[in-house]
Scaffold this active site. Structure first.
Site, short mmCIF file in Angstrom:
data_model
loop_
_atom_site.label_atom_id
_atom_site.label_comp_id
_atom_site.label_asym_id
_atom_site.label_seq_id
_atom_site.Cartn_x
_atom_site.Cartn_y
_atom_site.Cartn_z
CG ASN A 85 -2.05 0.64 0.92
OD1 ASN A 85 -2.22 1.20 0.02
ND2 ASN A 85 -2.79 1.20 2.18
CG HIS A 133 -11.86 -2.80 10.01
ND1 HIS A 133 -11.38 -2.34 9.96
CD2 HIS A 133 -10.97 -3.64 10.51
CE1 HIS A 133 -9.62 -2.38 9.75
NE2 HIS A 133 -10.35 -4.21 10.33
NE ARG A 140 -9.94 -2.18 13.23
CZ ARG A 140 -9.03 -1.72 12.51
NH1 ARG A 140 -7.51 -2.04 12.42
NH2 ARG A 140 -9.44 -0.36 12.19
CE1 TYR A 180 -5.42 2.03 10.81
CE2 TYR A 180 -6.24 1.62 13.06
CZ TYR A 180 -5.91 0.90 11.08
OH TYR A 180 -6.26 0.07 10.63
CG ASP A 203 -4.82 -1.72 14.68
OD1 ASP A 203 -3.71 -1.38 15.07
OD2 ASP A 203 -4.82 -1.35 13.49
CG HIS A 252 -2.50 2.19 12.97
ND1 HIS A 252 -1.88 3.00 11.64
CD2 HIS A 252 -3.00 0.76 12.00
CE1 HIS A 252 -1.91 2.02 10.74
NE2 HIS A 252 -2.06 1.36 10.69
CD GLU A 259 -4.59 -4.62 14.66
OE1 GLU A 259 -5.49 -5.40 14.85
OE2 GLU A 259 -3.71 -3.97 13.00
CD GLU A 298 -1.26 -3.93 10.46
OE1 GLU A 298 -2.10 -3.90 11.20
OE2 GLU A 298 -1.01 -2.48 10.51
NE ARG A 353 -3.34 -8.19 13.26
CZ ARG A 353 -3.58 -7.01 11.97
NH1 ARG A 353 -2.51 -6.27 12.26
NH2 ARG A 353 -4.51 -7.29 11.39
CG HIS A 385 -3.23 -6.77 8.01
ND1 HIS A 385 -2.13 -5.71 7.04
CD2 HIS A 385 -3.47 -5.47 7.62
CE1 HIS A 385 -2.71 -4.89 7.49
NE2 HIS A 385 -3.20 -4.63 7.25
CG ASP A 417 -3.74 -2.26 2.95
OD1 ASP A 417 -4.87 -2.27 3.30
OD2 ASP A 417 -3.00 -2.22 2.79
CD GLU A 419 -7.41 -6.16 9.58
OE1 GLU A 419 -7.82 -4.79 9.99
OE2 GLU A 419 -6.82 -6.43 9.05
CD1 TRP A 440 -1.72 8.24 10.38
CD2 TRP A 440 -1.52 6.23 9.57
NE1 TRP A 440 -3.10 7.61 9.91
CE2 TRP A 440 -2.99 6.51 9.60
CE3 TRP A 440 -1.61 4.74 8.88
CZ2 TRP A 440 -4.46 5.66 8.60
CZ3 TRP A 440 -1.98 4.35 7.97
CH2 TRP A 440 -3.61 4.84 7.86
O1 EZ4 Z 1 -3.06 0.53 8.59
O2 EZ4 Z 1 -3.61 -2.44 6.00
O3 EZ4 Z 1 -5.22 -4.03 11.00
N1 EZ4 Z 1 -5.41 -3.53 10.30
C1 EZ4 Z 1 -4.66 -2.35 9.69
C2 EZ4 Z 1 -4.49 -1.44 8.55
C3 EZ4 Z 1 -3.72 -0.87 7.59
C4 EZ4 Z 1 -3.49 -0.83 6.11
C5 EZ4 Z 1 -2.23 -0.30 5.78
O4 EZ4 Z 1 -2.02 -0.25 4.66
O5 EZ4 Z 1 -4.21 -1.30 10.48
O6 EZ4 Z 1 -6.27 -0.53 8.36
CO CO Z 2 -3.80 -3.00 12.09
#
Ligand code: EZ4
Ligand code: CO
Length: 402
Positions: free
Chosen positions: A37, A122, A147, A159, A210, A212, A236, A262, A283, A312, A316, A339, A402
């Site tokens: 991605n 999600h 999630r 996010y 998550d 992130h 996560e 991931e 993951r 994951h 994407d 997921e 991010w």
């Molecule tokens: O941000 O796949 O768990 N899922 C994630 C995703 C990631 C994207 C990044 O390309 O964290 O939403």
């Molecule tokens: Co994630």
């Protein structure tokens, strides 16, 4: 049988995907996902310029040897671009092997270890009240695991929260969108979300969240502790995972299970996390961690240390990756969760597939190979569009993860 030709197909049916198609001299072909991605064209060029010329003429049955040839032969080891390119070749070769054998790939991996692959969806929304109705929608669809991500009061966007209901697609602009982040606002809000969700949905619905990669270990420890009453299935990516031993600190403070991986591209990225039992779910994915061949090694190592899989499966990762993941998920002894963010209808039309969702489970289907294809004519109607993932800054402008 020999590899006659391999081609790289870049298409954007609502989002970008890179697919490798390997064709043999007997007409049998296989497909592999090569989507990274926001960096798609780097992998496409790696494949076209450096890998495809080395593939033609080889015996497609020698999956392990070709994997080692591409890995050791590059001299430059690991890294997301290399490992995604190798994954695409590996996945396509497993597809071919299954078609030649007349068996779905999960049969070649040892057969079914379970009846279906439990997936999580999600649920995301701006506010707590609206996320409750999103979760209810997933429960109605049969999901057993959800999630949960919400907006954070005081932050404009964050996010995991989308504009469209039930879909989330963060790569939204050629030049990255800039988000603003505050750990203080986040840590205050998340426990309130899960308190309310548990109150509404009771103790047994599996809940995930998550982070992130946004916290430090001690902040993640605090979050894990504050979420303990709500029994999450996992927290996560609590911190960026380059420093694997950082997870020891989180572990010492909380019983909230941890999932990570991931962004990893190899077994060496999670070796310490697994062997020191610092995580509960790994993951890593077929597409970003060297294909079915390498991911199975990661899951086997994890199995020795009570670590389960939790691959994951964001949008994407193409339907080709999803199909491959399901064969592995169905066969391994230590499967945890998969997921599953549904692709759009346009994406599904470009990638006709045999896998299906039923009562909270995905099934890979019984077609020989992976049970996935790419409609090249349709793919050609959706040209590549540059799209990057967002970036994150603290309120004072400092770059953050991010
Ligand atoms: O941000 O796949 O768990 N899922 C994630 C995703 C990631 C994207 C990044 O390309 O964290 O939403
Ligand atoms: Co994630």
């Amino acid at each position: 049988m020999k590899i006659a030709e391999a081609r790289v197909i870049v298409t954007c049916p609502d989002r970008n995907f890179v697919t490798l198609k390997i064709v043999t001299d007997e007409g049998v072909y296989g497909v592999g996902d090569a989507t990274l991605n926001g960096r798609e064209l780097a992998v496409a060029a790696y494949l076209t310029e450096h890998v495809v010329p080395q593939l033609t003429g080889r015996d497609p049955a020698r999956i392990e040897d070709i994997w080692q040839y591409l890995y050791k032969g590059a001299y430059w080891r690991r890294g997301p671009v290399t490992m995604t390119a190798i994954a695409a070749v590996d996945t396509a070769l497993w597809d071919i092997k299954g078609k030649v054998a007349g068996l779905p790939v999960y049969q070649l991996l040892g057969g079914r270890s379970r009846d279906g692959v439990t997936v999580y969806g999600h649920a995301n929304a701006d506010s707590i009240e609206s996320v409750l109705s999103e979760i209810a929608d997933y429960v109605k669809l049969g999901y057993r695991a959800v999630r949960v991500q919400t907006g954070i009061p005081g932050l404009e966007s964050t996010y995991g929260v989308s504009k469209d209901r039930m879909f989330y697609e963060p790569a939204d602009a050629a030049v990255p969108t800039e988000n603003v982040w505050s750990t203080a606002h986040y840590l205050d809000h998340v426990p309130r979300v899960f308190a309310r969700v548990r109150e509404e949905f009771g103790p047994t619905l599996q809940l995930l969240h998550d982070v992130h990669h946004r916290l430090t270990p001690i902040e993640a420890a605090r979050l894990g502790k504050s979420l303990e009453p709500y029994h999450l299935t996992w927290m996560e990516d609590p911190v960026p995972a380059e420093l694997q031993e950082g997870f020891r600190l989180i572990r010492q403070h909380t019983t909230t299970p941890i999932a990570v991986g991931e962004v990893f591209s190899s077994i060496w990225d999670c070796q310490q996390l697994i062997t020191e039992q610092l995580i509960d779910y790994i993951r890593t994915t077929v597409v970003h961690a060297g294909g079915i061949t390498h991911l199975r090694r990661i899951f086997d190592l994890a199995n020795l240390y009570h670590v389960r899989s939790g691959s994951h499966g964001a949008t994407d990762l193409s339907p080709v990756c999803m199909a491959a993941a399901l064969h592995l998920d169905l066969s391994i002894p230590n499967f945890g969760l998969q997921e599953y963010m549904r692709h759009t209808e346009t994406t599904d039309a470009v990638f006709p597939h045999g896998y299906r969702f039923e009562g909270g489970y995905l099934h890979p289907g019984e077609e020989p190979g992976l049970g996935i294809d790419i409609d090249e004519d349709l793919a050609a109607r959706y040209p590549y569009r540059a799209a990057s993932l967002p970036v994150n800054r603290l309120q004072d402008g400092t770059m953050h993860s991010w």
